[in-house]
Scaffold this active site. Structure first.
Site, PDB file in Angstrom:
ATOM      1  N   CYS A  92      59.430 -37.808  -7.051  1.00 14.32           N
ATOM      2  CA  CYS A  92      59.488 -37.687  -8.382  1.00 14.32           C
ATOM      3  C   CYS A  92      57.768 -37.917  -8.910  1.00 14.32           C
ATOM      4  CB  CYS A  92      60.363 -38.661  -9.312  1.00 14.32           C
ATOM      5  SG  CYS A  92      60.616 -37.986 -10.879  1.00 14.32           S
ATOM      6  N   HIS A 128      65.237 -36.881  -7.075  1.00 19.26           N
ATOM      7  CA  HIS A 128      65.516 -38.184  -6.430  1.00 19.26           C
ATOM      8  C   HIS A 128      66.662 -38.138  -5.298  1.00 19.26           C
ATOM      9  CE1 HIS A 128      63.177 -40.776  -9.034  1.00 19.26           C
ATOM     10  NE2 HIS A 128      63.448 -39.888 -10.083  1.00 19.26           N
ATOM     11  N   GLU A 157      67.345 -39.935  -2.927  1.00 19.26           N
ATOM     12  CA  GLU A 157      67.498 -41.369  -2.626  1.00 19.26           C
ATOM     13  C   GLU A 157      68.995 -41.535  -3.445  1.00 19.26           C
ATOM     14  OE1 GLU A 157      65.213 -40.803  -4.598  1.00 19.26           O
ATOM     15  OE2 GLU A 157      64.833 -42.242  -6.097  1.00 19.26           O
TER      16      GLU A 157
HETATM   17  N1  GLN Z   1      56.962 -40.168 -15.171  1.00 19.40           N
HETATM   18  C1  GLN Z   1      57.213 -38.970 -14.385  1.00 19.40           C
HETATM   19  C2  GLN Z   1      57.877 -38.471 -15.446  1.00 19.40           C
HETATM   20  O1  GLN Z   1      58.341 -38.651 -16.596  1.00 19.40           O
HETATM   21  C3  GLN Z   1      58.187 -39.317 -13.338  1.00 19.40           C
HETATM   22  C4  GLN Z   1      59.068 -40.124 -13.367  1.00 19.40           C
HETATM   23  C5  GLN Z   1      60.086 -40.642 -12.189  1.00 19.40           C
HETATM   24  O2  GLN Z   1      59.313 -40.938 -11.219  1.00 19.40           O
HETATM   25  N2  GLN Z   1      61.282 -41.066 -12.273  1.00 19.40           N
HETATM   26  O3  GLN Z   1      58.127 -36.895 -15.257  1.00 19.40           O
END
Ligand code: GLN
Length: 529
Positions: A381, A507, A509
């Site tokens: 992410c 994600h 995970e």
């Molecule tokens: N801050 C980033 C976004 O909003 C990544 C978010 C995250 O790592 N869950 O796109």
């Protein structure tokens, strides 16, 4: 079979591991062929933990249908392999919001809205809602917090009423703590007695007691607790500290916890399941002693902040016959001068998710080092977004490349705000959340890893790879190998010429489980050994 309800409460202190116990109960009943689900009630006013700092609440877990939830749902999924939904996670805030919305609509016209019966009715409705939609043999409901908290009182009243209404179809499992006083050399049961008394004063008699303890408890202590607390001796079990949380289900089974639960709920007990696949996994875990050192580059030096990533790496290591040794590296402290020293001895590095400015330049410093030294790197992410920014700055040559999250006025907005996010002003529950499809490019590493051309993975972000730069990135060697078929959003980037250099906007995970570890984590760790 009629749906049976198991309420799990906790007393004395928090952090006893109610989530692990709830997940273990689910696992054991599932091993007997039952269809189960597990639900968590959190007694705080936030609608969901999405707006909470990880220091307050640990990781925010995301369900496939896009609910931001408590990290215990991660335990439920990892232990049992079930998929949870938004109905599996409820906070006091959501309960009140639902009741207040109904009041405004006029559903209660003429009535005074009160905690009892309106709030408690809404709690009861949500406990029963899961089984109303789909049949479950058992619904396990974990109540967050500790008995005696002001916040949890309405939940206790709802449980009391449900138990009264459901008779033999509902039980209460209460988890307490038996401290060891070193100076006196004694294990103390008094806090447990007080906790049960408190529960009884709310009209709830526990059916089963689980005593958390650091030292083994003799049968005489269990018997004493049984008699003082009005609980059958077979229904008092202990949960000692174990080398791994995944040992807990078998420890509970050895003491007949699942059999007692079934008996108390008027179900036939039958033979004890062998739990073969689970035992095989545990044996593998015990045998995997050789360590693999992996760095976690992030902001939060707290076990729970990256819970699912930690568990996914640990599981992937075990399936590779290794023990994962995870080293937290505070991204705020990483500079071009110390990066070599900080990453020394690490076989691979995970760049963690996150929000906001703090620590991102450190992440970029780490990525520059791992990319130029061909150290396997997994960006998740925000980690993926930083991989993109580092590449734009140091390979393509856009020195001011940035994400508009941190620098709205940047000229090279390689990470941009998603079109659908531009008009959003509310922070809570408005990100791109939950599972979305992703097509994997032919010939890519990720396609080989997944062994399929289409996947579904869970998201939690507002920003995205800016497609205007795609051709430039690919011409310079960073490939966009995963794309959403509907929106064309880039979901995966990789540098195929390096050993393992992959960033995912999603994600992975969240969907790694004990018996089905995630292919990306498996392959990442495999590369490290
Ligand atoms: N801050 C980033 C976004 O909003 C990544 C978010 C995250 O790592 N869950 O796109």
């Amino acid at each position: 079979m009629q749906t049976k309800y198991i309420f799990v409460t906790g007393g004395v202190v928090s952090s006893l591991g109610k989530g692990i116990i709830s997940a273990s109960i689910g696992k054991l009943l599932q091993a007997r062929g039952h269809k189960i689900t597990i639900q968590k009630f959190d007694p705080y006013i936030n609608i969901d933990p999405g707006t909470l700092n990880p220091y307050e609440h640990g990781e925010c877990y995301v369900t496939v249908d896009g609910m931001e939830t408590d990290l215990d749902l991660g335990h439920y999924e990892r232990f049992t392999g079930i998929r949870t939904t938004r109905e599996n996670s409820v906070t006091t805030g959501r309960i009140y919001q639902a009741v207040i919305d109904k009041e405004r609509r006029g559903d209660y016209l003429g009535k005074t809205i009160q905690v009892v019966p309106h709030i408690t009715d809404e709690i009861k409705r949500r406990i029963q809602a899961l089984a109303a939609r789909e049949h479950f043999d058992f619904v396990i409901t974990e109540i967050g917090g500790t008995i005696g908290d002001i916040e949890s009182a309405p939940f206790m009243e709802a449980i009391r009423q449900l138990r009264w209404e459901m008779g033999k179809n509902a039980i209460n499992v209460h988890l307490t703590y038996v401290p060891y006083l070193r100076a006196a050399g004694e294990l103390k049961t008094k806090p447990t007695q007080h906790s049960v008394k408190e529960l009884q004063s709310m009209g709830i008699q526990p059916d089963i007691l689980i005593l958390r303890t650091e030292l083994h408890l003799e049968q005489s202590i269990l018997n004493k607790v049984a008699s003082f607390c009005n609980v059958e001796p077979e229904c008092v079990v202990q949960s000692e500290d174990l080398p791994s949380i995944y040992e807990v289900p078998l420890n509970m089974q050895r003491q007949g916890l699942d059999a007692s639960i079934l008996r108390k709920l008027g179900e036939e007990v039958g033979p004890t399941p062998e739990m073969r696949p689970w035992r095989t996994f545990l044996q593998l875990q015990r045998d995997s002693t050789e360590e693999v050192h992996i760095g976690l580059v992030g902001k939060y030096d707290l076990q729970d902040a990256y819970k699912s990533i930690r568990e996914s790496l640990a599981l992937a290591a075990i399936y590779n016959h290794r023990k994962a040794r995870l080293h937290f590296i505070n991204s705020e402290e990483i500079t071009p001068d110390n990066v070599e020293e900080l990453l020394k001895g690490l076989a691979g590095v995970v760049i963690c998710p996150g929000f906001g400015q703090r620590g991102i330049e450190g992440k970029i410093n780490a990525i520059r080092y791992t990319r130029t030294h061909d150290i396997p790197t997994f960006g998740i992410c925000l980690g993926m977004q930083m991989i993109v920014i580092e590449f734009a700055r140091n390979v393509i040559g856009h020195k001011d490349a940035h994400s508009v999250e941190m620098m709205p006025e940047t000229k090279h907005n390689v990470i941009d705000i998603m079109e659908s996010q531009k008009s959003i002003t509310n922070m809570g529950g408005t990100m791109r959340l939950g599972a979305f499809g992703c097509d994997l490019k032919e010939g890519s590493r990720v396609r080989a890893i997944y062994g399929t051309d289409h996947i579904e993975e869970r998201h939690r972000h507002r920003y995205e790879f800016n497609n205007a730069y795609r051709a430039e990135f690919e011409a310079n060697g960073m490939m966009c190998t995963g794309r959403n078929p509907e929106s064309d959003l880039v979901e995966i980037v990789e540098i195929p010429t390096l050993r393992w250099f992959i960033g995912t906007q999603f994600h992975p995970e969240y969907s790694s489980t004990v018996l089905k570890p995630h292919p990306l984590f498996l392959d990442f760790v495999k590369t490290l050994i």
